[in-house]
Design a protein around this motif. Structure first.
Motif, PDB file in Angstrom:
ATOM      1  N   PHE A 170       2.384   1.356  -3.684  1.00 40.62           N
ATOM      2  CA  PHE A 170       1.327   1.574  -4.679  1.00 40.62           C
ATOM      3  C   PHE A 170       0.066   2.088  -3.979  1.00 40.62           C
ATOM      4  O   PHE A 170      -0.850   1.322  -3.705  1.00 40.62           O
ATOM      5  CB  PHE A 170       1.009   0.266  -5.413  1.00 40.62           C
ATOM      6  CG  PHE A 170       2.209  -0.398  -6.022  1.00 40.62           C
ATOM      7  CD1 PHE A 170       2.782   0.095  -7.178  1.00 40.62           C
ATOM      8  CD2 PHE A 170       2.761  -1.527  -5.429  1.00 40.62           C
ATOM      9  CE1 PHE A 170       3.893  -0.526  -7.742  1.00 40.62           C
ATOM     10  CE2 PHE A 170       3.872  -2.153  -5.992  1.00 40.62           C
ATOM     11  CZ  PHE A 170       4.440  -1.643  -7.143  1.00 40.62           C
ATOM     12  N   TYR A 180     -11.767   4.100  -8.260  1.00 43.20           N
ATOM     13  CA  TYR A 180     -11.090   3.588  -9.446  1.00 43.20           C
ATOM     14  C   TYR A 180     -11.924   3.781 -10.719  1.00 43.20           C
ATOM     15  O   TYR A 180     -11.481   3.471 -11.805  1.00 43.20           O
ATOM     16  CB  TYR A 180     -10.770   2.103  -9.266  1.00 43.20           C
ATOM     17  CG  TYR A 180      -9.721   1.879  -8.201  1.00 43.20           C
ATOM     18  CD1 TYR A 180      -8.393   1.774  -8.537  1.00 43.20           C
ATOM     19  CD2 TYR A 180     -10.068   1.793  -6.853  1.00 43.20           C
ATOM     20  CE1 TYR A 180      -7.419   1.592  -7.557  1.00 43.20           C
ATOM     21  CE2 TYR A 180      -9.120   1.604  -5.870  1.00 43.20           C
ATOM     22  CZ  TYR A 180      -7.785   1.504  -6.241  1.00 43.20           C
ATOM     23  OH  TYR A 180      -6.835   1.321  -5.293  1.00 43.20           O
ATOM     24  N   GLY A 220      -2.491   3.839  -4.915  1.00 44.37           N
ATOM     25  CA  GLY A 220      -3.757   3.899  -5.630  1.00 44.37           C
ATOM     26  C   GLY A 220      -4.267   5.330  -5.720  1.00 44.37           C
ATOM     27  O   GLY A 220      -3.602   6.271  -5.292  1.00 44.37           O
ATOM     28  N   PRO A 221      -5.478   5.515  -6.244  1.00 43.41           N
ATOM     29  CA  PRO A 221      -5.993   6.864  -6.469  1.00 43.41           C
ATOM     30  C   PRO A 221      -6.521   7.551  -5.213  1.00 43.41           C
ATOM     31  O   PRO A 221      -6.823   8.721  -5.234  1.00 43.41           O
ATOM     32  CB  PRO A 221      -7.135   6.626  -7.464  1.00 43.41           C
ATOM     33  CG  PRO A 221      -7.618   5.262  -7.145  1.00 43.41           C
ATOM     34  CD  PRO A 221      -6.386   4.497  -6.750  1.00 43.41           C
ATOM     35  N   ALA A 278     -12.526   1.767  -2.887  1.00 43.12           N
ATOM     36  CA  ALA A 278     -12.812   1.039  -4.128  1.00 43.12           C
ATOM     37  C   ALA A 278     -14.249   0.546  -4.087  1.00 43.12           C
ATOM     38  O   ALA A 278     -14.779   0.313  -3.000  1.00 43.12           O
ATOM     39  CB  ALA A 278     -11.856  -0.145  -4.268  1.00 43.12           C
ATOM     40  N   ASP A 328       0.828  -1.205   0.000  1.00 36.05           N
ATOM     41  CA  ASP A 328       0.000   0.000   0.000  1.00 36.05           C
ATOM     42  C   ASP A 328       0.866   1.261   0.000  1.00 36.05           C
ATOM     43  O   ASP A 328       0.502   2.272  -0.597  1.00 36.05           O
ATOM     44  CB  ASP A 328      -0.941   0.019   1.201  1.00 36.05           C
ATOM     45  CG  ASP A 328      -2.109  -0.946   1.038  1.00 36.05           C
ATOM     46  OD1 ASP A 328      -2.398  -1.341  -0.108  1.00 36.05           O
ATOM     47  OD2 ASP A 328      -2.725  -1.291   2.064  1.00 36.05           O
TER      48      ASP A 328
END
Length: 110
Positions: A97, A108, A99-100, A104, A94
């Motif tokens: 990476f 995404y 994420g946005p 989720a 985590d």
């Protein structure tokens, strides 16, 4: 594709499902004709594996579809589903990476 169909037939499978993009060989008349001829032969002989081809509607590549080329590679990939990662490893992933952001799947979505 013929090699895959033979391997799948030996395993007792009935179909090879494939997704074809817009690469020149995917949309070529030769490939389309080969799949039709193969399925016609299989239908009339009543044996072997049929090919179910899905063609992507987009003219642009959105993402490569990566997968195994052999049954052995597929079996190896399936074994990966049995791996359990501990909390420390998941936290590190985590961190690397992130994420946005957000929950989720909403974060995404486009």
């Amino acid at each position: 594709m013929n090699w895959c169909c033979t391997k799948l037939d030996n395993l007792g499978k009935m179909a090879l499902i494939t997704i074809l993009g817009n690469a020149s060989w995917h949309i070529s008349k030769e490939v389309h004709t080969w799949i039709q001829t193969h399925n016609h032969t299989v239908k009339h002989q009543g044996k072997e594996v049929r090919i179910i081809a899905f063609y992507l509607p987009s003219k642009s590549v959105t993402a490569p579809i990566i997968g195994p080329r052999t049954i052995e590679q597929l079996e190896s990939a399936v074994r990966a589903t049995e791996i359990t990662l501990d909390a420390e490893v998941l936290a590190k992933l985590d961190e690397i990476f992130p994420g946005p952001g957000g929950e989720a799947p909403k974060a995404y979505a486009w």
